[in-house]
Design a protein around this motif. Structure first.
Motif, short mmCIF file in Angstrom:
data_model
loop_
_atom_site.label_atom_id
_atom_site.label_comp_id
_atom_site.label_asym_id
_atom_site.label_seq_id
_atom_site.Cartn_x
_atom_site.Cartn_y
_atom_site.Cartn_z
N VAL A 2 1.28 3.91 -3.03
CA VAL A 2 0.64 5.34 -3.15
C VAL A 2 1.90 5.96 -3.25
O VAL A 2 1.60 7.38 -3.41
CB VAL A 2 0.07 5.84 -0.81
CG1 VAL A 2 0.78 7.16 -0.57
CG2 VAL A 2 -0.96 5.48 -0.38
N ILE A 26 0.70 -0.98 -0.26
CA ILE A 26 0.13 -0.29 -0.69
C ILE A 26 0.92 1.05 -0.02
O ILE A 26 1.00 1.78 -0.65
CB ILE A 26 -1.01 -0.19 1.37
CG1 ILE A 26 -1.77 -1.15 1.15
CG2 ILE A 26 -1.56 1.48 1.60
CD1 ILE A 26 -2.91 -1.48 2.37
N VAL A 43 1.29 9.27 -5.45
CA VAL A 43 1.27 10.72 -5.65
C VAL A 43 2.39 11.30 -6.19
O VAL A 43 2.58 12.43 -6.38
CB VAL A 43 2.76 11.08 -4.16
CG1 VAL A 43 2.42 11.85 -3.57
CG2 VAL A 43 0.84 10.42 -3.35
#
Lengths: 321, 270
Positions: B229, B225, B233
């Motif tokens: 992310v 995860i 980003v």
């Protein structure tokens, strides 16, 4: 005579590939690499994948022979990203069969033009990221004997793969040659970069976590002062004599909680020192040595054999265990 | 007899997938598990499969280059570990390496042999024979299957006795040393993957992962995860992807403002 009738029919109704033809192509593309060879690589598998298209669009022996011939040219790409190319080529063949001016060169050059850039995307994503990350995740479970590891690996991989093959093939078929513009729009680069970030991050996690290197060599043995350690000898005597009391137990427990040393002699090994610097330092350094060797074009198999030799030597000398 | 039949069948499947690279029957984690199942020692097969999978993490066929062969390595090694020979997992791992090279040599042989079949395909094409093309493709595929099945049959026929005798002749220091090496040999796989992907832009993510790995509470799903992310980003913030057209950066929820984004176009179509 018969051919003329068919041609007229084709012009009236148009000769189109059915969903069944596309499904058949999808299944056949699984065998793209079956006849991989050093002369024209995936050429036979490619022609094999185009068989449903050729069968639907061309009815005469001459037309089929010509179509097969142009699809037996050199072809090689990542086996999964061949699917969007197949879709495009199916669309082109369909237009050609229905009278559009598309010559063999155009069909071949679209194929050749797409295979390079797409392989450049397929290799790092599928072989470089998805398989190592999924494989490492599943292997971690499998190493502790959990059958769920292999099951997850097999199911997740094949669902992703089969969906990818079908949807990209459909995308190629719908978009036809427009797809080259779409793929050029930075999307592929985004996907590759995003996947590589995930891959590199997970590799950073795995290198220290799943590499076992233990250096049991003793650096120092320090005799500790009374009260600064858990006196295991005294404890054993008490237990054997049957006069263990509550105070001793609570002393031992608080000693353990305070991370006191077990026994009067504190042994510090090379491993302890390394772990104090940062856990996983030795695997990290070893990884960089291997990376350096790989960049010097040393074959991975030679490196693996070399490391086996290092392991045997290090064990024999008592450096590692 | 029945288990031997299934072992040979699995070896044939693994051999075919070794060239196809589709279902992943050739990957150790799948092949060794199936062989273990056929021999009635599922757990040993799963453990060996997981161990070998780490070794084979970076073995990939790119372009015309042929990687060490996972198929022969995992099938024969798994047969020795889970079959009558009952070899230990760490010995199985050591045996797997020379087998991977043997398999690599064999596939290069078959890939060369298949050049002849290409010319048969040309002849079939001249006749306009679609079936001929089918037959050539499947013949070539069977050769790749036999590439693993035949060596496996040989190992089964030779039997546990000679294999065990040979292994018992190996001195203790070698087998223990091999087990030690088995602990860190996996870095080769990691290094191969990293070697393929690493760019100066990406190295920080590697070191971030390295530092975070010390936190043992974060399991691999949590790490996955975090990695995802980070990637998302990064793609949103990187100037490289924010040139002219950044309308798609709001994600799929963006809706009307993201006409220029092909990802959205595809998603909206389905």
């Amino acid at each position: 005579m018969n051919d003329e009738v068919q041609e007229v029919q084709a012009q009236q109704t148009g000769n189109h590939l059915t969903k069944g033809d596309r499904r058949a192509t999808w299944w056949r593309s699984t065998f793209l690499q079956a006849a991989w060879n050093y002369e024209r690589m995936q050429n036979v598998g490619w022609a094999y994948s185009m068989v449903p298209t050729i069968k639907r669009l061309y009815k005469t022996k001459e037309d089929r022979a010509a179509a097969l011939k142009r699809h037996l040219e050199f072809f090689n790409t990542h086996p999964y990203v061949a699917s969007p190319i197949l879709g495009v080529e199916m669309a082109m063949e369909e237009q050609k069969a229905n009278g559009a001016e598309i010559d063999d060169d155009a069909i071949n050059s679209v194929k050749v033009g797409m295979m390079g850039p797409l392989a450049g995307v397929g290799d790092p994503i599928w072989w470089g990221t998805v398989r190592p990350v999924l494989g490492a995740f599943a292997a971690g479970m499998a190493q502790s004997g959990q059958i769920l590891g292999p099951i997850i690996f097999f199911l997740v991989w094949n669902i992703m793969r089969m969906a990818f093959l079908w949807y990209t093939q459909e995308l190629g078929y719908r978009e036809g040659t427009n797809i080259t513009e779409n793929l050029g729009g930075g999307m592929m680069q985004k996907l590759t970069t995003g996947a590589s970030i995930l891959g590199m991050f997970i590799m950073g996690v795995l290198v220290p976590r799943w590499t076992t290197m233990n250096f049991p060599m003793v650096i120092s043995e320090v005799k500790l002062q009374k009260g600064g350690y858990i006196d295991t000898n005294a404890l054993a005597t008490q237990i054997n004599n049957g006069n263990l009391d509550a105070k001793t137990i609570s002393d031992v427990v608080s000693g353990i909680q305070a991370k006191q040393n077990l026994g009067a002699v504190k042994i510090t090994t090379v491993q302890d020192t390394l772990n104090q610097l940062i856990p996983g330092l030795a695997p990290l350094l070893l990884m960089f040595v291997v990376l350096w060797l790989l960049r010097k074009n040393v074959s991975p198999i030679v490196i693996i054999f070399g490391l086996f030799a290092v392991g045997i030597l290090a064990y024999a000398l008592g450096i590692m265990a | 007899m029945v288990s031997a039949f299934f072992v040979v069948l699995i070896s044939f499947l693994a051999g075919m997938d070794g060239i196809l690279d589709q279902f992943q029957f050739q990957q150790p984690i799948v092949a060794a598990t199936l062989i273990g199942l056929a021999n009635g020692h599922l757990t040993e097969g799963v453990i060996l499969g997981g161990t070998l999978q780490m070794l084979a993490l970076g073995w990939m066929n790119i372009g015309a280059a042929v990687a060490p062969d996972a198929a022969l390595a995992s099938v024969v090694s798994a047969y020795l570990v889970t079959g009558p020979a009952q070899v230990s997992v760490s010995e199985g791992m050591a045996i797997a390496v020379p087998l991977a090279i043997a398999g690599q040599v064999l596939t290069i042989g078959v890939r060369t042999l298949t050049v002849m079949l290409t010319h048969v395909a040309d002849k079939q094409a001249e006749k306009g024979s679609l079936r001929g093309i089918d037959a050539v493709n499947m013949t070539a595929l069977s050769l790749q299957g036999l590439r693993i099945a035949i060596p496996t049959i040989i190992v089964i026929v030779v039997g546990a006795g000679p294999v065990n005798a040979a292994l018992n002749a190996i001195p203790d220091v070698i087998t223990k040393g091999l087990a030690v090496a088995g602990g860190f040999i996996v870095v080769v796989g990691y290094a191969m993957v990293i070697n393929m992907m690493a760019t100066p832009e990406l190295w920080p993510f590697f070191f971030l992962g390295f530092a975070l790995s010390a936190i043992s509470e974060l399991n691999l799903i949590a790490m996955g995860i975090i990695g995802l992310v980070l990637a998302l980003v990064y793609l949103q913030l990187s100037p490289r992807f924010n040139g002219g057209d950044d309308s798609g950066n709001g994600g799929q929820g963006g809706g009307s403002g993201s006409k220029g984004d092909p990802v959205d176009a595809i998603l909206n179509n389905y």
